[in-house]
Design an enzyme around this catalytic site. Structure first.
Site, PDB file in Angstrom:
ATOM      1  CD  GLN A 205      -4.355   4.053  14.284  1.00  0.00           C
ATOM      2  OE1 GLN A 205      -3.686   4.912  13.777  1.00  0.00           O
ATOM      3  NE2 GLN A 205      -4.593   2.917  13.668  1.00  0.00           N
TER       4      GLN A 205
ATOM      5  CG  ASN B 250      -0.346  -0.255   2.506  1.00  0.00           C
ATOM      6  OD1 ASN B 250       0.869  -0.147   2.633  1.00  0.00           O
ATOM      7  ND2 ASN B 250      -1.133  -0.566   3.516  1.00  0.00           N
TER       8      ASN B 250
ATOM      9  CG  HIS C 220      -4.499   3.793  10.203  1.00  0.00           C
ATOM     10  ND1 HIS C 220      -3.631   3.068  10.956  1.00  0.00           N
ATOM     11  CD2 HIS C 220      -3.837   4.029   9.042  1.00  0.00           C
ATOM     12  CE1 HIS C 220      -2.502   2.872  10.297  1.00  0.00           C
ATOM     13  NE2 HIS C 220      -2.610   3.439   9.117  1.00  0.00           N
TER      14      HIS C 220
ATOM     15  NE  ARG D  73       1.973   2.141  12.572  1.00  0.00           N
ATOM     16  CZ  ARG D  73       1.571   1.932  11.316  1.00  0.00           C
ATOM     17  NH1 ARG D  73       1.114   2.929  10.581  1.00  0.00           N
ATOM     18  NH2 ARG D  73       1.607   0.711  10.803  1.00  0.00           N
TER      19      ARG D  73
END
Lengths: 384, 384
Positions: B319, B152, B338, B290
């Protein structure tokens, strides 16, 4: 971002060419000597005017040319009040010589206003896009209309690429989750895509469309363009974009369509119910050109049915958009007020371009040729 | 956009190299023959699961590998319930062989969980970024940790460029005007800029950072990068980016800073109050790496004082971000959950990458070498 650094990159172009001795064929031919009455119609910045010394495009900062104009004995009136028979603009129509307008807060210069404006010689657009002026009436009246061609093409092309990404990647639903205290990745991801590999078509590949294609190049998309004329082969090779002579053959191939045409009698309402029905189901549309190129209700219906998967742009019909404009409330829209061409960087450039043209006008010199929209009774080719 | 066309461009890379006969040094060495218990922790999609056949990264669609696994006699448990001593994940820790996790809904694999997981051999990350795993504990226990490197990177790089443009051009205040019935161009324009001419620095120029630099190239910015190692000269020439060996000399030059580093003990809290104070006033920061690389409160304070002109990213600490996470409510933020690495295109690629590694694991074959995060008791270089 810090503000001072912007000034460094300002004031380029706009002062080249056109220094010949030939005259402007205006209603009164040359700028006759003596004091001129110049009226500028801009948006009000109010409390924002003082927040940035480079915020030139508002009524308060008035393109930064007040002192320069007044020191030469000219009168300079600035207002945002542009609508109806009793507005401030209307009061000055009978005796102004030059009217400066802007697409971001357009003063509609109708045939009727042109008729009343007996002293008017020059209409300048601070920015690009003079469709708020009745160009045919201006041509018939022997007026000169010019805009600051190139002043905000980079600004608009950047903004278009931003809007493509916002739609393709489904940014806004995620942001709305954040501010409303939610977290639901699935509710975003099920319709979030990469731009890579998708087919992007620009309807119009003039100055802005070409800059967009250049910026799209590294994204590894399939790039298509439709225009009246094919680009030169070098630029076509550089961007890898493929020419599509027939608009209606190109459109159904596109995952993403970007509108990059001026508003003319030919392009008004071009994207109507029938044309939208023939697009790929779920197509994404970016329109920073002019709102009236779209049929307003057809866009609402397309977004509601899912035929249009997302619509983003900064242009509306009319402007300012009324509170009940349906594009404000349709699903999957990523709209803003008319902003893309009026970044601080763009304001510095178009303010410089307007000042340069006024200077040439006072001196009886020609403008850079690409700035003319109406000259010698003729419309520029893109407006015909 | 239409959904079917995405599948066409899927399933590439990920199957090259690594086909040697050397063994994996796992806790139990090879995958022993017979049925394995595989647990996947993903986010729930609920009503969205059925809306897109390529939506593979959710519990409901479970990477699209259930039939393939079960037909080979393996057990495949999938859950989103990952926190606390009584969660579904915890029940399976004692006897699972393989745990598949994802950064988008991270199952925190602590030393304690590793100790309890007596049968565990392999930890696979569906996506990129394995910092939710205690990598040292995994290495000490002889586990193999691998992610789908490259799956990704394009998705994240595109998303970063989108966020740069959203901040530079001040998109969100304009959009909020639209949906709240307002129209105030000045309130947007006084702090809207072009990206052209600005200085953009990436902290980290690995796979994602390089893709970002390539995509930034046509925007005519001043591009800088800091990394442990200089890029090869060809790529440096191609992007025009300048290497900055000293991070703290690079940062104050930047109008826009993009974070492209993994979270490690060295990078945790790297952007604290002191470092943020030394940045250019009004700097824009994009962080899709992050959340814990930033000191949470220092970012809030920076955005509130104007030291940070805008902050955008999709990563948080922890998260999912709780409802009261202060980044939700700080000024000038353009945050999302996210999401950048879990577009439909990315899901297709990381699902294929996980399937390929499972297949190699069953057959006792090595993985593509770039996928290893922990192997033979050693951490990959970027995590050391």
């Amino acid at each position: 971002m810090a503000m001072k650094r912007v000034a460094a990159s300002a004031l380029r172009a706009f002062t080249s060419s056109g220094n010949s001795t030939s005259s402007l064929l205006t209603r009164r031919l040359h700028a006759s000597p003596g004091s001129k009455k110049i009226v500028g119609v801009f948006y009000d910045a109010k409390e924002y005017a003082a927040k940035n010394p480079n915020f030139l495009g508002c009524t308060e900062n008035a393109l930064g040319i007040r002192q320069w104009l007044e020191s030469q004995g000219h009168q300079y009136i600035v207002t945002s009040d542009k609508e109806g028979p009793h507005c401030e603009l209307e009061k000055h129509i009978p005796d102004l010589h030059v009217l400066i307008t802007t697409p971001f807060h357009p003063a509609y210069v109708t045939a009727e206003r042109i008729k009343k404006a007996k002293n008017l010689q020059l209409l300048l657009t601070a920015g690009i896009g003079s469709d708020h002026v009745d160009l045919k009436a201006a041509a018939d009246a022997g007026l000169t209309v010019a805009e600051v061609t190139g002043s905000n093409v980079v600004s608009v092309a950047e903004d278009e690429l931003m809007r493509i990404l916002i739609l393709v990647r489904n940014f806004l639903p995620g942001h709305h989750q954040v501010i409303s205290g939610d977290w639901n990745v699935a509710g975003i991801a099920y319709r979030a895509y990469d731009l890579e590999g998708k087919t992007v078509g620009t309807v119009g590949a003039g100055r802005i469309g070409r800059l967009l294609l250049q910026r799209l190049k590294p994204f590894n998309c399939n790039l298509l363009y439709h225009d009246r004329i094919k680009m030169d082969p070098e630029l076509e090779n550089q961007t890898g974009a493929k020419f599509e002579e027939d608009l209606d053959k190109m459109l159904p191939k596109c995952d993403i369509i970007v509108i990059n045409m001026p508003l003319t009698e030919k392009t008004r309402g071009m994207f109507d119910k029938d044309r939208i029905a023939k697009l790929k189901k779920g197509v994404l549309i970016v329109n920073n050109a002019r709102g009236a190129i779209m049929d307003t209700q057809a866009v609402v219906d397309g977004c509601s049915s899912g035929q249009i998967g997302g619509y983003s742009g900064d242009v509306w019909n009319p402007q300012p958009a009324p509170k009940d404009h349906p594009w404000r409330y349709m699903p999957n829209q990523a709209m803003t007020p008319h902003i893309s061409g009026t970044t601080i960087d763009a304001q510095i450039r178009y303010a410089a371009g307007v000042k340069d043209m006024l200077d040439r006008y006072f001196k009886g010199e020609d403008f850079p040729p690409q700035h003319y929209i109406v000259k010698d009774g003729e419309l520029a080719s893109q407006y015909r």
